[in-house]
Design an enzyme around this catalytic site. Structure first.
Site, PDB file in Angstrom:
ATOM      1  N   PHE A  93     -64.028  44.980  36.016  1.00  0.00           N
ATOM      2  CA  PHE A  93     -62.613  43.649  35.833  1.00  0.00           C
ATOM      3  C   PHE A  93     -63.605  42.639  36.507  1.00  0.00           C
ATOM      4  CE2 PHE A  93     -66.032  45.130  39.907  1.00  0.00           C
ATOM      5  CZ  PHE A  93     -66.310  43.644  40.628  1.00  0.00           C
ATOM      6  N   CYS A  94     -62.449  41.537  36.428  1.00  0.00           N
ATOM      7  CA  CYS A  94     -63.402  40.020  36.291  1.00  0.00           C
ATOM      8  C   CYS A  94     -62.417  39.377  38.082  1.00  0.00           C
ATOM      9  CB  CYS A  94     -62.643  38.645  35.477  1.00  0.00           C
ATOM     10  SG  CYS A  94     -60.720  39.370  34.379  1.00  0.00           S
ATOM     11  N   TRP A  95     -62.050  38.358  37.468  1.00  0.00           N
ATOM     12  CA  TRP A  95     -61.793  36.948  38.546  1.00  0.00           C
ATOM     13  C   TRP A  95     -60.171  38.116  39.559  1.00  0.00           C
ATOM     14  CZ3 TRP A  95     -62.114  35.835  43.319  1.00  0.00           C
ATOM     15  CH2 TRP A  95     -61.268  34.593  43.857  1.00  0.00           C
TER      16      TRP A  95
END
Length: 344
Positions: A93-95
């Site tokens: 995941f990222c932002w």
């Protein structure tokens, strides 16, 4: 190819499968807040992220993408190797579930590393946490540990938690002991991290008929407790831990380790010394400067912390209080166990 999953599907995965959560944001973003239990394998470090962001704003989207591809290409072998060293299924995941997590997931898929990607990223997880905490109404009976500073309340709770009792270790979740000296030697958490850790601990407790936690003020260090915990504290059963002051001094020496952080403790003491009778404050200051920490702690308890506790505890309903007299945290653990067994 990789598979997108929602944060709700992530929670189900956590129950059923062994997997590794990987935050591919930069180290500073990861440090600021992440999903508890995650590893950090960044697509870009902080400097690279800043460079690409500048290109995006000042040149063009294409220029930023080209530079990002150039940076990522150089680190691909090491990047993939780090992922392969992690056990179980991989969830990245990222932002916002955007370019960084998509790039990581695509590259890993091409290298036959199966991954899930969280749709909406940590932003979606944060929304779920906040919404859940805002709507939480604990049905469990609250057993709330009270007592003078140094009675080992946190140590008692942590031991009970290790043994499988439903515990909310609020000081552990906040990374702060709740006093003017409470941050020393610890990594104080911000509100986002506290909320996420509380959310996960509430999930572990589940539908337990009771929950144990310490009587804390509304604010612990940098974080503010949710209203439902304050309400539970007020209506719960108060278990007052009573311990001889000599044992409390020993407990504080073990917990706070003043010899390791002498200068920081002196600085913290200087912020409260004006609230203590001047001759006593001067004596405490001398003890601290001369490494006579037990003597300083004894005076702080007698002339500052104990009177404060007496004042704040006056509004509690004595009919909802059980006082347990113990000589150590080991006896405290046993006493709380006996109370729990009597009630449940």
């Amino acid at each position: 190819m990789f598979q997108d999953i929602s944060v709700e599907e992530l929670l189900k995965l956590q129950k059923d499968k062994q997997f590794s959560l990987i935050d591919v944001r930069s180290p500073s973003e990861f440090k600021e807040s992440t999903i508890p239990g995650s590893y950090n394998i960044p697509v870009f470090n902080d400097e690279e992220r800043a460079e690409i962001g500048t290109l995006y704003k000042q040149v063009s989207v294409d220029a930023a993408k080209e530079r990002g591809l150039e940076i990522m290409s150089a680190k691909l072998p090491a990047f993939v190797k780090e992922f392969k060293q992690l056990e179980g299924n991989k969830v990245v995941f990222c932002w916002r579930g955007g370019m960084r997590s998509r790039t990581a997931a695509t590259v890993l898929s091409l290298m036959d590393v199966h991954v899930y990607r969280i749709h909406g990223g940590i932003k979606a997880y944060r929304k779920l946490v906040v919404d859940t905490l805002n709507q939480t109404r604990l049905n469990a009976e609250a057993l709330v540990l009270h007592g003078f500073t140094g009675t080992g309340k946190t140590a008692i709770l942590q031991q009970l938690q290790k043994e499988g009792y439903p515990v909310l270790d609020l000081e552990g979740l906040s990374g702060h002991r709740g006093s003017i000296f409470g941050h020393i030697g610890l990594n104080s958490h911000n509100q986002k991290t506290f909320d996420s850790l509380l959310f996960e601990q509430l999930r572990e407790i589940g539908e337990a008929p009771y929950v144990l936690f310490e009587a804390e003020s509304k604010r612990i260090g940098k974080v503010v407790l949710p209203d439902f915990l304050i309400e539970k504290k007020e209506e719960g059963l108060a278990i007052v831990i009573d311990m001889p002051i000599e044992e409390r001094v020993t407990q504080i020496m073990n917990d706070y380790r003043p010899a390791e952080y002498k200068d920081e403790y002196i600085q913290a003491f200087n912020r409260i010394k004006d609230r203590i009778h001047t001759p006593i404050a001067a004596e405490i200051g001398r003890h601290l400067s001369e490494d006579r920490f037990p003597e300083a702690i004894h005076l702080l308890l007698t002339h500052y912390y104990d009177p404060k506790y007496d004042h704040s505890s006056r509004h509690y309903d004595e009919s909802k209080q059980l006082v347990v007299h113990v000589r150590s945290t080991t006896e405290g653990v046993q006493a709380v166990k006996e109370l729990v067994n009597q009630r449940f």
